[in-house]
Write an enzyme that holds these catalytic residues in place. Structure first.
Site, short mmCIF file in Angstrom:
data_model
loop_
_atom_site.label_atom_id
_atom_site.label_comp_id
_atom_site.label_asym_id
_atom_site.label_seq_id
_atom_site.Cartn_x
_atom_site.Cartn_y
_atom_site.Cartn_z
N LYS A 115 0.83 -1.20 0.00
CA LYS A 115 0.00 0.00 0.00
C LYS A 115 0.88 1.27 0.00
O LYS A 115 0.50 2.28 -0.57
CB LYS A 115 -0.94 -0.02 1.20
CG LYS A 115 -2.01 -1.12 1.14
CD LYS A 115 -3.02 -0.88 2.23
CE LYS A 115 -4.06 -1.94 2.48
NZ LYS A 115 -4.33 -3.01 1.60
N GLU A 199 -3.32 6.47 8.55
CA GLU A 199 -4.23 7.17 7.66
C GLU A 199 -5.31 7.83 8.50
O GLU A 199 -5.66 7.34 9.56
CB GLU A 199 -4.94 6.15 6.74
CG GLU A 199 -4.44 6.13 5.34
CD GLU A 199 -5.16 5.10 4.47
OE1 GLU A 199 -6.26 4.66 4.83
OE2 GLU A 199 -4.60 4.75 3.43
N HIS A 234 -14.20 -5.43 7.83
CA HIS A 234 -13.59 -4.72 6.70
C HIS A 234 -13.55 -5.56 5.43
O HIS A 234 -12.77 -5.32 4.52
CB HIS A 234 -12.17 -4.25 7.00
CG HIS A 234 -12.09 -3.33 8.18
ND1 HIS A 234 -12.73 -2.11 8.23
CD2 HIS A 234 -11.45 -3.46 9.37
CE1 HIS A 234 -12.48 -1.54 9.39
NE2 HIS A 234 -11.71 -2.34 10.10
N ARG A 291 -5.58 -8.11 -9.84
CA ARG A 291 -6.12 -9.44 -10.19
C ARG A 291 -7.59 -9.31 -10.51
O ARG A 291 -8.17 -8.23 -10.39
CB ARG A 291 -5.97 -10.35 -8.97
CG ARG A 291 -6.61 -9.70 -7.73
CD ARG A 291 -6.62 -10.59 -6.54
NE ARG A 291 -6.82 -9.86 -5.30
CZ ARG A 291 -7.99 -9.60 -4.74
NH1 ARG A 291 -9.10 -10.00 -5.33
NH2 ARG A 291 -8.07 -8.93 -3.62
P1 ADP Z 1 -7.65 -4.48 2.24
O1 ADP Z 1 -6.33 -4.59 1.57
O2 ADP Z 1 -7.74 -5.28 3.46
O3 ADP Z 1 -8.76 -4.67 1.27
P2 ADP Z 1 -8.34 -1.63 2.16
O4 ADP Z 1 -7.35 -0.52 2.29
O5 ADP Z 1 -8.86 -1.90 0.81
O6 ADP Z 1 -7.68 -2.94 2.77
O7 ADP Z 1 -9.55 -1.34 3.15
C1 ADP Z 1 -10.58 -2.28 3.38
C2 ADP Z 1 -11.76 -1.59 4.07
O8 ADP Z 1 -11.36 -0.98 5.31
C3 ADP Z 1 -12.38 -0.44 3.29
O9 ADP Z 1 -13.31 -0.91 2.35
C4 ADP Z 1 -13.01 0.38 4.40
O10 ADP Z 1 -14.23 -0.18 4.83
C5 ADP Z 1 -12.01 0.26 5.51
N1 ADP Z 1 -11.02 1.36 5.46
C6 ADP Z 1 -9.79 1.33 4.91
N2 ADP Z 1 -9.14 2.49 5.04
C7 ADP Z 1 -9.99 3.32 5.68
C8 ADP Z 1 -9.92 4.70 6.12
N3 ADP Z 1 -8.82 5.43 5.95
N4 ADP Z 1 -11.00 5.22 6.75
C9 ADP Z 1 -12.11 4.48 6.97
N5 ADP Z 1 -12.24 3.19 6.58
C10 ADP Z 1 -11.19 2.61 5.96
P1 ADP Z 2 -11.76 -8.78 -3.12
O1 ADP Z 2 -10.56 -7.99 -2.68
O2 ADP Z 2 -11.59 -9.56 -4.38
O3 ADP Z 2 -12.97 -7.96 -3.12
P2 ADP Z 2 -11.30 -10.20 -0.69
O4 ADP Z 2 -10.80 -8.97 -0.02
O5 ADP Z 2 -12.26 -11.06 0.03
O6 ADP Z 2 -12.03 -9.86 -2.05
O7 ADP Z 2 -10.03 -11.04 -1.15
C1 ADP Z 2 -10.11 -12.07 -2.10
C2 ADP Z 2 -9.44 -13.31 -1.61
O8 ADP Z 2 -8.08 -13.10 -1.40
C3 ADP Z 2 -10.01 -13.85 -0.33
O9 ADP Z 2 -10.00 -15.24 -0.44
C4 ADP Z 2 -9.02 -13.34 0.71
O10 ADP Z 2 -9.01 -14.20 1.82
C5 ADP Z 2 -7.74 -13.37 -0.06
N1 ADP Z 2 -6.74 -12.34 0.28
C6 ADP Z 2 -6.70 -11.08 -0.20
N2 ADP Z 2 -5.60 -10.45 0.23
C7 ADP Z 2 -4.93 -11.32 1.00
C8 ADP Z 2 -3.70 -11.28 1.73
N3 ADP Z 2 -2.91 -10.21 1.74
N4 ADP Z 2 -3.34 -12.37 2.41
C9 ADP Z 2 -4.11 -13.46 2.41
N5 ADP Z 2 -5.26 -13.57 1.72
C10 ADP Z 2 -5.66 -12.53 1.03
#
Ligand code: ADP
Ligand code: ADP
Ligand code: MG
Length: 479
Positions: A115, A199, A234, A291
């Site tokens: 990130k 953040e 989340h 992906r």
């Molecule tokens: P991941 O890699 O786990 O998907 P993301 O950065 O995409 O992490 O964040 C996943 C979720 O966490 C977001 O959809 C949101 O609900 C919450 N989130 C992430 N960053 C923030 C933020 N700065 N403020 C509020 N909610 C957040």
């Molecule tokens: P998407 O990001 O496609 O909306 P998810 O956040 O649920 O959906 O992630 C998709 C798949 O990848 C899930 O099976 C989740 O458990 C896995 N996944 C995503 N990021 C990671 C990570 N950094 N480590 C382990 N598993 C991950």
């Protein structure tokens, strides 16, 4: 491309192979001990055993999969999502072995997999970002200083995080030190990388993401947005396209920003650029997933495309055959992730056997499924059974169709997120489109759901009793 191996399991393996078959490409499945009788194995033209059940002894063994693939003349590998899909070394090793990796090149995966590196890469492109720092932090005093500047609450995030893991909200200064220590140790054990950053915690955001597609000739298009604000831990459970809050202007702006993000890392193939949208319609770049995304079907339905087919074509070096101006949104689509989880017990995985497993069918209903009746749910992997998807002309019709489909989806033996889905699709906040990522926290409780289930059971019993009495009446009249 004559033979495609899918380095994955479950619904996504079947989803990818379905398109490959349609395109006349032979399919190869891989499987672990736990999956030897799984539907994705039988669906493929060929299947190879890759190891014991735990994923680090099977689905995560990139080099082993590559070696076995080469032996049987595979010429392309699709990683699906999860497992090896965001592993830059795997992408590189596939290419080094003379096969096509269906996904971006190693460099783009590496940048966007972190990130922090992602923020660095998009910095020069005038893309709005969540206020915060753009490098890893370990010094608590410095963290306190920065947090005060940004203003509490703040979010500590793992740079290598994913799947909703590795995030901690900190409400006040006195909690910061403890939370930071925990976040660093968690990130180290879960992702092998202890880098965390800070953040601003956006208070009532919606999660809006843009689907993009890039070819190797410099063309990048976006295929509109997906709204993924209904989350637990989340992580998304319900998704839809289009979002009910985006205006055409905002959609265009966010689409263009997403294309810039893709260009910043010389992207190839399908990708998703995630944003948060605040209550004043400001959007902020969150991260890019390099992906095919779990919720890709809702985009396929409203844009009228097969994303896997385009992935395969651009991986073969073909030019994108659609232009941005040719794309139009048609209709409305929803997806409910059907997890073997207990919504009455904190969404914990529910293990067991699928004693009854019957899928709903009908016009506008699509189920991307990886399971069948009688199967046991392996404890080793993500407990998602399927994705229930509905598509109709309008949002309301697609919602009604979803409720009908949930009722006709019969599962016995394990708990699932289906009743939770019903709760969401019946809820006024969701139906009106007036919700954000706090939907579950704000409106959901197991007691509420349990109450609803009991009430429905009572109602069903009353209806049955009435029918019984009426039938008895008819009998009496007729005899
Ligand atoms: P991941 O890699 O786990 O998907 P993301 O950065 O995409 O992490 O964040 C996943 C979720 O966490 C977001 O959809 C949101 O609900 C919450 N989130 C992430 N960053 C923030 C933020 N700065 N403020 C509020 N909610 C957040
Ligand atoms: P998407 O990001 O496609 O909306 P998810 O956040 O649920 O959906 O992630 C998709 C798949 O990848 C899930 O099976 C989740 O458990 C896995 N996944 C995503 N990021 C990671 C990570 N950094 N480590 C382990 N598993 C991950
Ligand atoms: Mg994300």
């Amino acid at each position: 491309m004559k033979k495609l191996l899918v380095a994955n399991r479950g619904e996504i393996a079947i989803r990818v192979m379905t398109t490959a078959k349609k395109m006349g490409i032979k399919t190869v499945a891989v499987y672990s001990t736990a999956d030897r009788n799984a539907p994705h194995v039988r669906f493929a033209d060929e299947a190879i055993f890759i190891g014991e059940s735990p994923s680090n002894k099977s689905y995560l063994l990139g080099s082993k999969i590559i070696k076995l693939a080469k032996k049987i003349g595979v010429d392309a590998i699709h990683p699906g999502y999860g497992f090896l899909s965001e592993n830059a070394d795997f992408s590189e090793e596939v290419a080094a072995n003379g096969m096509i990796f269906i996904g971006p090149r190693a460099k783009a995966i590496k940048i966007m997999g972190s990130k922090l590196a992602a923020k660095e890469a998009v910095k020069n492109y005038d893309i709005p970002m969540v206020p915060g720092i753009d490098n890893a932090i370990t010094d608590v005093n410095k963290a306190i200083e920065i947090s005060k500047e940004i203003g509490f609450p703040i979010l500590i995030k793992a740079s290598a995080g994913g799947g909703g893991k590795g995030m901690r909200v900190v409400e006040k200064e006195s909690e910061l030190e403890e939370q930071m220590t925990r976040a660093i140790s968690e990130a180290t054990s879960a992702f092998g990388d202890g880098s965390v950053f800070i953040e601003k915690y956006i208070s009532s955001p919606r999660h809006i993401e843009i689907q993009i597609m890039a070819d190797s000739h410099g063309n990048v298009i976006h295929l509109f947005e997906r709204e993924c604000s209904i989350q637990r831990r989340h992580q998304k459970v319900v998704e839809e396209a289009p979002s009910s809050v985006l205006t055409p202007e905002l959609r265009k702006k966010m689409g263009e920003a997403a294309i810039m993000v893709a260009k910043s890392c010389d992207y190839l193939g399908a990708g998703t650029v995630e944003f948060l949208l605040d209550d004043k319609n400001n959007f902020y770049f969150l991260e890019m997933n390099t992906r095919l995304q779990v919720e890709h079907p809702v985009s396929e339905l409203i844009a009228g495309v097969d994303l896997v087919e385009i992935q395969i074509k651009v991986a073969r070096g073909e030019k994108l055959s659609i232009k941005q101006e040719d794309l139009k949104i048609k209709g409305h689509a929803f997806e409910l992730r059907v997890y073997a989880e207990d919504p009455l017990n904190d969404f914990l995985p529910s293990v067991g056997t699928l004693d009854v497993y019957k899928l709903p069918q009908g016009k506008g209903i699509r189920v991307d499924n990886g399971f069948e009746e009688g199967m046991e749910i392996p404890i080793y992997y993500d407990p998602m059974l399927s994705k229930l998807i509905t598509y109709a002309d309008t949002r309301n019709e697609a919602m009604e169709l979803m409720l009908k489909a949930i009722t006709n989806y019969k599962v016995e033996g394990v708990q699932t997120t289906l009743p939770f889905g019903k709760f969401v699709f019946e809820h006024e906040a969701f139906r009106s489109g007036n919700f954000n990522t706090h939907f579950v926290k704000d409106y959901y409780s197991p007691e509420l759901l349990e109450g609803k289930i009991k009430e429905e059971a009572k109602l069903a019993a009353i209806i049955a009793l009435k029918k019984y009495l009426k039938d008895k009446e008819i009998l009496r009249v007729n005899s």
